[in-house]
Design a protein around this motif. Structure first.
Motif, short mmCIF file in Angstrom:
data_model
loop_
_atom_site.label_atom_id
_atom_site.label_comp_id
_atom_site.label_asym_id
_atom_site.label_seq_id
_atom_site.Cartn_x
_atom_site.Cartn_y
_atom_site.Cartn_z
N LYS A 294 2.94 26.00 -2.32
CA LYS A 294 3.78 26.94 -1.58
C LYS A 294 4.29 28.04 -2.50
N PRO A 295 4.64 29.21 -1.95
CA PRO A 295 5.17 30.30 -2.78
C PRO A 295 6.42 29.88 -3.55
N GLY A 296 6.50 30.33 -4.80
CA GLY A 296 7.64 29.98 -5.65
C GLY A 296 7.47 28.66 -6.38
N PHE A 297 6.33 28.03 -6.21
CA PHE A 297 6.07 26.75 -6.87
C PHE A 297 4.94 26.88 -7.88
N GLU A 311 6.53 21.96 -9.19
CA GLU A 311 7.87 22.34 -9.61
C GLU A 311 8.19 23.73 -9.09
N GLN A 312 9.39 23.89 -8.54
CA GLN A 312 9.83 25.22 -8.11
C GLN A 312 10.26 26.01 -9.34
N VAL A 313 9.77 27.23 -9.47
CA VAL A 313 9.99 28.01 -10.69
C VAL A 313 10.35 29.45 -10.35
N ASN A 314 10.84 30.15 -11.36
CA ASN A 314 10.99 31.60 -11.28
C ASN A 314 9.62 32.19 -11.65
N THR A 315 8.90 32.69 -10.68
CA THR A 315 7.52 33.11 -10.92
C THR A 315 7.43 34.26 -11.93
N ASP A 316 8.49 35.06 -12.07
CA ASP A 316 8.47 36.16 -13.03
C ASP A 316 8.21 35.66 -14.46
N LEU A 317 8.66 34.46 -14.76
CA LEU A 317 8.48 33.92 -16.10
C LEU A 317 7.01 33.73 -16.43
N TYR A 318 6.18 33.58 -15.42
CA TYR A 318 4.76 33.27 -15.64
C TYR A 318 3.84 34.43 -15.26
N THR A 319 4.40 35.50 -14.72
CA THR A 319 3.56 36.62 -14.30
C THR A 319 3.94 37.95 -14.93
#
Length: 398
Positions: A294-297, A311-319
């Protein structure tokens, strides 16, 4: 034989695992393949030996017996690698001895290294590093390699008539207007250390590729699937097509999407494959197990395993890397240095394992010099950096 993509630091880690009796069968195989694939790898060992010697760590080297070292390593390996394995190992006997010598010397160095480097000195890290830039090598179907950094041609024509050109942002664009779709033709784009590149595939899908990554893809998508093969890290904005799903293959992982934005990190020398979904929906398949993301995971899976960790994450950290920014939140210094080494084309060496686990939160622009980034880390993470030859030493004055 396909060349392995494995970092020097990972090789040393494998050697340490063997010395401590905790190396896996896959680790043994990696060492074997790396030592056998190229005589130049022995020169890599020599570079480390020179580093150790200058740090005063070779005082006991003369007492090391390479024959005894080989006897120990071959006896141990034969317990786990039966049948004809010993005969095959014999071809890399000199290198195996060098492995044991390297670790033993490294052990003495680690014990002394705290006093061997001046961490209070003002170093110019930019002198041994370079800021990454847009660069890549494109391999056409006929084997021709095109250096995209140096290539001034505005147009390349593939065998099927597909036009390949650069736009104003130096992105590679595939135009299928004049192409014939009677057969599948593949291109491959490879990004070196210190590089990044983006391209738009024939279906309109946009791909950003990070350092030390490669993508193999059809010039035109034929059939009921759009399949590409990834090694390394990439961010995808997939063009929607409900009748033709987009599929990314990487190691044992398959990622299937219809139209969405997400990041995949699957480096050869990494232990895990991580998929981070920004928007849309993706189906992950790995060794018989499936998971809907799902989005945000973020979903991570260990190579060779099929169990996903969600895991739910802050996607900015990985993109954010694709937008010119490194972002970190409670990230280990080891992970950060891996990323920096790829972008600035430099090697890091830790004086103690504990520094690898230091945590750091912050952000840095990729167009800044390495001096700026390391200075920021020093101020926040209570660690120091020094230079020895062409390597950056990570530690603290004791």
């Amino acid at each position: 034989m396909k060349k392995m993509h494995i970092s020097q630091e990972h090789i040393i880690e494998l050697i340490q695992e063997y010395q401590q009796g905790r190396i896996s069968d896959s680790g043994v195989q990696k060492l074997q393949e790396w030592l056998k694939e190229d005589e130049a790898n022995a020169e890599e060992f020599a570079k480390y030996l020179a580093l150790f010697k200058e740090s005063g760590a070779l005082s006991n080297l003369d007492r090391l017996q390479k024959e005894n070292a080989w006897l120990n390593i071959s006896t141990s390996l034969s317990k786990t690698k039966k049948k004809s394995k010993v005969r095959k190992l014999h071809t890399w006997l000199p290198y195996a001895a060098a492995v044991v010598v390297l670790f033993t010397v490294g052990y003495f160095m680690i014990e002394q290294v705290r006093n061997d480097y001046d961490f209070e000195k003002d170093y110019n890290f930019a002198a041994i590093s370079s800021i990454g830039s847009k660069k890549a090598v494109l391999t056409l179907e006929n084997g021709q390699k095109v250096n995209l950094e140096e290539n001034d041609k505005e147009l390349i024509t593939e065998a099927d008539g597909t036009l390949i050109q650069k736009n104003a942002d130096s992105e590679l664009i595939y135009d299928n207007a004049s192409s014939a779709k009677d057969r599948v033709i593949y291109n491959q784009i490879e990004i070196p250390r210190g590089g990044e590149y983006s391209l738009v595939l024939a279906d309109g899908t946009k791909v950003w590729l990070n350092s030390e990554s490669s993508l193999r893809y059809p010039v035109q998508f034929v059939g009921n699937k759009r399949i590409v093969e990834l090694t390394g890290e990439a961010y995808f904005e997939v063009a929607h097509n409900s009748s033709k799903p987009f599929v990314i293959e990487s190691h044992d992982m398959e990622i299937k999407v219809l139209g969405t934005s997400f990041n995949v990190s699957s480096y050869e020398d990494g232990e895990f494959i991580a998929t981070t979904l920004v928007e849309g929906s993706v189906e992950l398949s790995c060794l018989g197990n499936k998971e809907l993301l799902k989005p945000g995971f973020q979903a991570t899976v260990k190579k060779g395993d099929n169990r996903f960790k969600l895991e739910q994450v802050n996607t900015d950290l990985y993109t954010s890397w694709k937008d010119g920014v490194f972002r970190y939140k409670d990230q280990s210094l080891e992970e950060i240095c891996h990323q920096l080494s790829r972008w600035y084309n430099v090697e890091f060496f830790f004086t103690d394992h504990k520094y690898r686990e230091y945590r750091f939160t912050g952000a840095a622009k990729k167009n800044k010099s390495l001096n700026f980034t390391l200075d920021m880390i020093e101020k926040i993470a209570d660690v120091k950096f020094a230079i020895k030859d062409d390597k950056i030493i990570v530690g603290k004055p004791e």
